[in-house]
Design a protein around this motif. Structure first.
Motif, PDB file in Angstrom:
ATOM      1  N   ILE A 155       0.861  -1.182   0.000  1.00 29.69           N
ATOM      2  CA  ILE A 155       0.000   0.000   0.000  1.00 29.69           C
ATOM      3  C   ILE A 155       0.897   1.231   0.000  1.00 29.69           C
ATOM      4  N   VAL A 156       0.682   2.096  -1.001  1.00 35.36           N
ATOM      5  CA  VAL A 156       1.566   3.234  -1.227  1.00 35.36           C
ATOM      6  C   VAL A 156       0.793   4.531  -1.027  1.00 35.36           C
ATOM      7  N   ASN A 157       1.396   5.444  -0.269  1.00 38.86           N
ATOM      8  CA  ASN A 157       0.856   6.798  -0.132  1.00 38.86           C
ATOM      9  C   ASN A 157       2.021   7.764   0.057  1.00 38.86           C
ATOM     10  N   GLY A 158       1.710   9.025   0.303  1.00 44.62           N
ATOM     11  CA  GLY A 158       2.745  10.025   0.544  1.00 44.62           C
ATOM     12  C   GLY A 158       3.633  10.250  -0.677  1.00 44.62           C
ATOM     13  N   GLN A 159       4.854  10.689  -0.407  1.00 42.73           N
ATOM     14  CA  GLN A 159       5.799  11.037  -1.468  1.00 42.73           C
ATOM     15  C   GLN A 159       6.196   9.850  -2.338  1.00 42.73           C
ATOM     16  N   ALA A 160       6.082   8.640  -1.808  1.00 45.45           N
ATOM     17  CA  ALA A 160       6.438   7.452  -2.595  1.00 45.45           C
ATOM     18  C   ALA A 160       5.538   7.285  -3.819  1.00 45.45           C
ATOM     19  N   LEU A 161       4.354   7.902  -3.793  1.00 42.61           N
ATOM     20  CA  LEU A 161       3.444   7.811  -4.934  1.00 42.61           C
ATOM     21  C   LEU A 161       4.057   8.350  -6.219  1.00 42.61           C
ATOM     22  N   ALA A 162       4.999   9.262  -6.105  1.00 41.93           N
ATOM     23  CA  ALA A 162       5.647   9.832  -7.290  1.00 41.93           C
ATOM     24  C   ALA A 162       6.329   8.747  -8.128  1.00 41.93           C
ATOM     25  N   GLY A 163       6.744   7.662  -7.505  1.00 38.03           N
ATOM     26  CA  GLY A 163       7.392   6.574  -8.225  1.00 38.03           C
ATOM     27  C   GLY A 163       6.424   5.620  -8.900  1.00 38.03           C
ATOM     28  N   MET A 164       5.140   5.763  -8.627  1.00 39.64           N
ATOM     29  CA  MET A 164       4.155   4.845  -9.190  1.00 39.64           C
ATOM     30  C   MET A 164       3.978   5.012 -10.696  1.00 39.64           C
ATOM     31  N   LEU A 170       6.659  -6.830 -12.198  1.00 39.08           N
ATOM     32  CA  LEU A 170       7.780  -7.119 -11.306  1.00 39.08           C
ATOM     33  C   LEU A 170       7.344  -7.820 -10.016  1.00 39.08           C
ATOM     34  N   LEU A 171       6.048  -7.813  -9.739  1.00 44.32           N
ATOM     35  CA  LEU A 171       5.552  -8.355  -8.478  1.00 44.32           C
ATOM     36  C   LEU A 171       5.416  -9.870  -8.520  1.00 44.32           C
ATOM     37  N   PRO A 172       5.662 -10.528  -7.380  1.00 45.57           N
ATOM     38  CA  PRO A 172       5.431 -11.970  -7.327  1.00 45.57           C
ATOM     39  C   PRO A 172       3.925 -12.276  -7.418  1.00 45.57           C
ATOM     40  N   GLN A 173       3.610 -13.529  -7.620  1.00 45.15           N
ATOM     41  CA  GLN A 173       2.256 -13.988  -7.917  1.00 45.15           C
ATOM     42  C   GLN A 173       1.208 -13.561  -6.881  1.00 45.15           C
ATOM     43  N   ASN A 174       1.479 -13.697  -5.615  1.00 41.61           N
ATOM     44  CA  ASN A 174       0.478 -13.428  -4.574  1.00 41.61           C
ATOM     45  C   ASN A 174       0.572 -12.021  -3.997  1.00 41.61           C
ATOM     46  N   THR A 175       1.074 -11.092  -4.790  1.00 43.94           N
ATOM     47  CA  THR A 175       1.234  -9.719  -4.309  1.00 43.94           C
ATOM     48  C   THR A 175       0.382  -8.772  -5.137  1.00 43.94           C
ATOM     49  N   GLN A 176      -0.310  -7.886  -4.418  1.00 43.44           N
ATOM     50  CA  GLN A 176      -1.082  -6.808  -5.044  1.00 43.44           C
ATOM     51  C   GLN A 176      -0.498  -5.488  -4.581  1.00 43.44           C
ATOM     52  N   ILE A 177      -0.682  -4.446  -5.387  1.00 41.39           N
ATOM     53  CA  ILE A 177      -0.222  -3.125  -4.998  1.00 41.39           C
ATOM     54  C   ILE A 177      -1.350  -2.133  -5.181  1.00 41.39           C
ATOM     55  N   ASP A 216       0.087   1.870 -14.195  1.00 39.94           N
ATOM     56  CA  ASP A 216      -0.047   0.489 -14.662  1.00 39.94           C
ATOM     57  C   ASP A 216      -1.450  -0.012 -14.293  1.00 39.94           C
ATOM     58  N   ALA A 217      -2.082  -0.721 -15.216  1.00 40.47           N
ATOM     59  CA  ALA A 217      -3.448  -1.199 -15.005  1.00 40.47           C
ATOM     60  C   ALA A 217      -3.573  -2.149 -13.814  1.00 40.47           C
ATOM     61  N   GLY A 218      -2.477  -2.767 -13.400  1.00 42.08           N
ATOM     62  CA  GLY A 218      -2.516  -3.694 -12.272  1.00 42.08           C
ATOM     63  C   GLY A 218      -2.475  -3.021 -10.911  1.00 42.08           C
ATOM     64  N   ILE A 219      -2.290  -1.716 -10.884  1.00 44.35           N
ATOM     65  CA  ILE A 219      -2.248  -0.981  -9.615  1.00 44.35           C
ATOM     66  C   ILE A 219      -3.674  -0.630  -9.213  1.00 44.35           C
ATOM     67  N   LYS A 220      -4.074  -1.089  -8.047  1.00 45.61           N
ATOM     68  CA  LYS A 220      -5.414  -0.802  -7.545  1.00 45.61           C
ATOM     69  C   LYS A 220      -5.423   0.615  -6.959  1.00 45.61           C
ATOM     70  N   ILE A 221      -6.435   1.382  -7.300  1.00 43.49           N
ATOM     71  CA  ILE A 221      -6.576   2.725  -6.745  1.00 43.49           C
ATOM     72  C   ILE A 221      -7.435   2.614  -5.481  1.00 43.49           C
TER      73      ILE A 221
END
Length: 113
Positions: A46-55, A62-69, A87-92
């Motif tokens: 789960i990403v928030n704050g300044q790290a969102l700039a890298g999204m 790049l994510l393993p099979q059982n990982t969601q972002i 990326d379409a795989g990133i859940k908002i």
């Protein structure tokens, strides 16, 4: 620790990334390590704050099979990032803190990077 004889299906771990864009790569490596150590575990980054700039440059390939972002929509708005550019795989997510709290109420472990 080697837990290869155990199955961790139904268990989940939240990896929270909020400070630095570099931590997205670190979160991916952490998810890989967690899935290797705990077979079947579900990892949610789960990403928030300044790290969102890298999204904007992040690929869910790049994510393993059982990982969601997921990315916090409030934070994306504050940074002027259009969710459609991700990326379409990133859940908002409506809001990261509520998602994290809900996951913990449901028994998820929490790791902050």
């Amino acid at each position: 620790m080697n837990h290869s004889h155990q199955e961790f299906s139904g268990r989940s771990i939240v990896v929270h990334v909020s400070d630095r864009t570099e931590d997205l790569e670190r979160a991916t490596r952490t998810a890989i390590s967690l899935e290797q150590a705990y077979p079947g575990v579900q990892v949610r980054i789960i990403v928030n704050g300044q790290a969102l700039a890298g999204m904007t440059a992040f690929s869910t390939d790049l994510l393993p099979q059982n990982t969601q972002i997921g990315a916090c929509s409030l934070g994306l708005g504050r940074l002027g990032i259009d969710p459609e550019t991700l990326d379409a795989g990133i859940k908002i997510l409506p809001t990261a803190p509520l998602e994290i709290a809900e996951a913990q109420f449901n028994g998820a472990s929490y790791i902050r990077l």
